[in-house]
Design a protein around this motif. Structure first.
Motif, short mmCIF file in Angstrom:
data_model
loop_
_atom_site.label_atom_id
_atom_site.label_comp_id
_atom_site.label_asym_id
_atom_site.label_seq_id
_atom_site.Cartn_x
_atom_site.Cartn_y
_atom_site.Cartn_z
N SER A 174 -91.14 -43.92 -91.92
CA SER A 174 -91.66 -44.59 -93.12
C SER A 174 -93.10 -44.98 -92.85
CB SER A 174 -90.87 -45.87 -93.41
OG SER A 174 -91.28 -46.92 -92.52
N ASP A 175 -93.82 -45.34 -93.91
CA ASP A 175 -95.14 -45.95 -93.71
C ASP A 175 -94.93 -47.41 -93.25
OD1 ASP A 175 -94.19 -47.08 -96.03
OD2 ASP A 175 -95.70 -46.18 -97.35
N ALA A 176 -96.01 -48.13 -93.01
CA ALA A 176 -95.88 -49.51 -92.52
C ALA A 176 -96.78 -50.42 -93.34
CB ALA A 176 -96.25 -49.58 -91.04
N HIS A 177 -96.32 -51.65 -93.51
CA HIS A 177 -97.09 -52.64 -94.26
C HIS A 177 -97.15 -53.96 -93.51
CE1 HIS A 177 -96.34 -49.69 -97.38
NE2 HIS A 177 -97.37 -50.20 -98.02
N ALA A 178 -98.25 -54.67 -93.72
CA ALA A 178 -98.33 -56.08 -93.36
C ALA A 178 -98.14 -56.85 -94.67
CB ALA A 178 -99.69 -56.39 -92.76
N PHE A 179 -97.85 -58.14 -94.57
CA PHE A 179 -97.67 -58.93 -95.79
C PHE A 179 -98.59 -60.15 -95.76
CE2 PHE A 179 -93.26 -57.12 -95.30
CZ PHE A 179 -93.33 -56.27 -96.41
N VAL A 180 -99.25 -60.38 -96.88
CA VAL A 180 -99.98 -61.64 -97.05
C VAL A 180 -99.11 -62.54 -97.92
CG1 VAL A 180 -102.07 -62.75 -97.90
CG2 VAL A 180 -102.21 -60.45 -96.90
N VAL A 181 -98.61 -63.61 -97.32
CA VAL A 181 -97.71 -64.52 -98.03
C VAL A 181 -98.55 -65.64 -98.65
CG1 VAL A 181 -95.72 -66.05 -97.83
CG2 VAL A 181 -95.91 -64.04 -96.33
N HIS A 182 -98.48 -65.76 -99.97
CA HIS A 182 -99.23 -66.81 -100.67
C HIS A 182 -98.29 -67.97 -100.95
CE1 HIS A 182 -102.71 -64.21 -102.34
NE2 HIS A 182 -102.07 -63.51 -101.42
N GLY A 183 -98.47 -69.09 -100.25
CA GLY A 183 -97.72 -70.30 -100.56
C GLY A 183 -98.56 -71.15 -101.50
N PRO A 184 -98.05 -72.33 -101.88
CA PRO A 184 -98.80 -73.20 -102.79
C PRO A 184 -100.12 -73.67 -102.18
CG PRO A 184 -96.53 -73.94 -102.57
CD PRO A 184 -96.72 -72.86 -101.56
N THR A 185 -100.19 -73.78 -100.85
CA THR A 185 -101.41 -74.33 -100.25
C THR A 185 -102.13 -73.39 -99.29
OG1 THR A 185 -100.15 -75.34 -98.45
CG2 THR A 185 -100.56 -76.71 -100.38
N ARG A 186 -101.40 -72.44 -98.68
CA ARG A 186 -102.06 -71.59 -97.68
C ARG A 186 -101.56 -70.16 -97.74
NH1 ARG A 186 -102.82 -73.95 -91.82
NH2 ARG A 186 -100.58 -74.29 -91.74
N LEU A 188 -100.57 -66.80 -95.41
CA LEU A 188 -100.18 -66.38 -94.07
C LEU A 188 -100.09 -64.85 -94.01
CD1 LEU A 188 -97.52 -67.92 -91.76
CD2 LEU A 188 -97.35 -65.49 -92.32
N LEU A 189 -100.70 -64.26 -92.99
CA LEU A 189 -100.61 -62.81 -92.79
C LEU A 189 -99.56 -62.51 -91.73
CD1 LEU A 189 -101.74 -59.84 -93.00
CD2 LEU A 189 -103.26 -60.46 -91.11
N TRP A 190 -98.62 -61.61 -92.07
CA TRP A 190 -97.60 -61.16 -91.12
C TRP A 190 -97.88 -59.70 -90.79
CZ3 TRP A 190 -94.22 -63.09 -87.91
CH2 TRP A 190 -93.15 -62.33 -87.45
N CYS A 191 -98.36 -59.46 -89.57
CA CYS A 191 -98.72 -58.09 -89.16
C CYS A 191 -98.18 -57.81 -87.77
CB CYS A 191 -100.25 -57.94 -89.19
SG CYS A 191 -100.79 -56.28 -88.72
N PRO A 192 -96.85 -57.55 -87.68
CA PRO A 192 -96.24 -57.39 -86.35
C PRO A 192 -96.58 -56.06 -85.68
CG PRO A 192 -94.60 -57.02 -88.05
CD PRO A 192 -95.86 -57.46 -88.75
N ASP A 193 -96.87 -55.02 -86.47
CA ASP A 193 -97.10 -53.70 -85.89
C ASP A 193 -98.31 -53.02 -86.52
OD1 ASP A 193 -94.16 -54.29 -85.64
OD2 ASP A 193 -94.21 -52.43 -84.48
N ILE A 194 -99.21 -52.56 -85.67
CA ILE A 194 -100.35 -51.77 -86.13
C ILE A 194 -100.80 -50.96 -84.91
CG2 ILE A 194 -102.03 -53.60 -85.56
CD1 ILE A 194 -103.59 -52.76 -88.09
N VAL A 215 -103.53 -68.42 -91.88
CA VAL A 215 -102.73 -68.27 -90.67
C VAL A 215 -102.43 -66.78 -90.49
CG1 VAL A 215 -100.52 -68.79 -89.57
CG2 VAL A 215 -101.63 -70.53 -90.97
N ALA A 216 -102.83 -66.21 -89.36
CA ALA A 216 -102.60 -64.79 -89.14
C ALA A 216 -101.65 -64.60 -87.95
CB ALA A 216 -103.92 -64.07 -88.86
N CYS A 217 -100.51 -63.93 -88.18
CA CYS A 217 -99.59 -63.56 -87.10
C CYS A 217 -99.85 -62.10 -86.78
CB CYS A 217 -98.15 -63.77 -87.54
SG CYS A 217 -97.76 -65.49 -87.90
N LEU A 218 -100.28 -61.82 -85.55
CA LEU A 218 -100.86 -60.51 -85.25
C LEU A 218 -100.20 -59.82 -84.06
CD1 LEU A 218 -104.58 -61.66 -85.56
CD2 LEU A 218 -103.31 -60.27 -87.22
N ASP A 219 -100.07 -58.50 -84.20
CA ASP A 219 -99.53 -57.64 -83.15
C ASP A 219 -100.34 -57.78 -81.86
OD1 ASP A 219 -98.66 -55.55 -81.54
OD2 ASP A 219 -98.83 -54.00 -83.08
N ALA A 220 -99.66 -58.16 -80.79
CA ALA A 220 -100.28 -58.23 -79.46
C ALA A 220 -99.25 -57.74 -78.45
CB ALA A 220 -100.71 -59.66 -79.15
N THR A 221 -98.70 -56.54 -78.71
CA THR A 221 -97.53 -56.03 -77.99
C THR A 221 -97.69 -56.04 -76.47
OG1 THR A 221 -97.01 -54.62 -79.88
CG2 THR A 221 -95.96 -54.06 -77.80
#
Ligand SMILES: [Zn+2]
Ligand SMILES: [Zn+2]
Ligand SMILES: [Zn+2]
Length: 298
Positions: A174-186, A188-194, A215-221
């Protein structure tokens, strides 16, 4: 009174987790003996404290315990415990085992779930629909595939939406995606694999700035290039933790002021060891080391 929306780090390891099957390395050996050293595959939980609606980002091989932690009122320190939680959906980044294999638990042999919304790209939907055992989950109505497109916002609830971002990552199934989660105040980027941040148009810098990530959660395998012993690391391209920190530094130099958290640690990555030493390593480079159980108010 508007309750809070929280993001929970339910796992910080690479797909195989720690301890990894068949591994006799000192880190895995220690984790077999001491449960405190176990690291589950990378997984993010999202909780809307007003409604109790909760989402998992990625369904890992540790799905049963991560779902339990997501829905448990005992996780986190400042979540509104008055509202019972329910699984409102699952978002999947891509078709590598650490990110979708946990779906098996929704099927007839286990939960027998009813129409759990599973948010996926078109290519991920095609993969799940065409191949057993995933196909059966769709056919029996255990899951309800909801197809998203990169760049088009996905509304999860009144206060929570997600923007999928396509990322370059080896696309066997499959292809791969990161997600930018928009909460009421902030945000967050979820990018486990790149594969490489440099492969992103404009690099990580542009992604963090354009999406105004807090807040960025980033791949650092991996930590070191020689970490896989005899295996050719070109077959499993991921950024080294130091490369991730350099990419974050470039973003900071361009004016980005958010928090950067490293995740998706392979069992060979020494950042999984002594938390103090790992923190010191991160502090020197302007990044934080993701720890299971951490939560962000978004
Ligand atoms: Zn992965
Ligand atoms: Zn190991
Ligand atoms: Zn992957």
């Amino acid at each position: 009174m508007p309750a809070d929306v929280d993001a929970l780090l339910l796992g910080r390891a690479q797909d195989g987790g720690v301890p990894q099957a068949g591994c006799r390395c000192p880190r895995c050996t220690a984790a077999w003996i001491d449960p405190a050293r176990v690291a589950r595959p990378a997984c993010l939980g999202l909780v809307d404290g007003a409604t109790g609606e909760s989402w998992l980002v990625d369904a890992t091989p540790a799905f049963p315990s991560q779902l339990r932690d997501l829905l448990s009122d005992t996780v986190g320190t400042h979540v509104d415990v008055a509202v019972p939680r329910l699984l409102a959906g699952i978002l999947l980044t891509h078709a590598h085992i650490g990110h979708y294999a946990g779906l098996v638990h929704l099927g007839r042999e286990a939960m027998g779930a009813r129409a759990v919304p599973v948010f996926v790209s078109a290519s991920m939907a095609a993969f799940l629909t065409a191949n057993a055992p995933w196909r059966q989950l769709v056919e029996l109505g255990n899951i309800d595939l909801c197809v998203f497109a990169a760049g088009e916002p996905l509304t999860l609830s009144e206060r929570l939406s997600v923007m999928p971002v396509a990322v370059p990552h080896r696309a066997e199934w499959s292809d791969a995606h990161a997600f930018v989660v928009h909460g009421p105040t902030r945000r967050l980027l979820w990018c486990p694999d790149i594969d490489r941040y440099d492969d992103l148009d404009g690099g990580l810098r542009r992604l963090l700035l354009d999406h105004r990530i807090d807040v960025a959660c980033l791949d650092a395998t991996f930590l070191d290039a020689g970490e896989l012993g005899g295996r050719d690391m070109r077959n499993v391209p991921h950024p080294l933790a130091g490369d991730t920190a350099v990419a974050v530094g470039a973003a900071r130099a361009a004016g980005w002021g958010g928090e950067a958290w490293l995740i998706h640690f392979n069992h060979t990555n020494a950042l999984l060891d002594d938390a103090g030493a790992a923190e010191a390593w991160g502090r020197e480079r302007g990044v934080e080391i993701g720890m299971e159980g951490w939560q962000w108010r978004i």
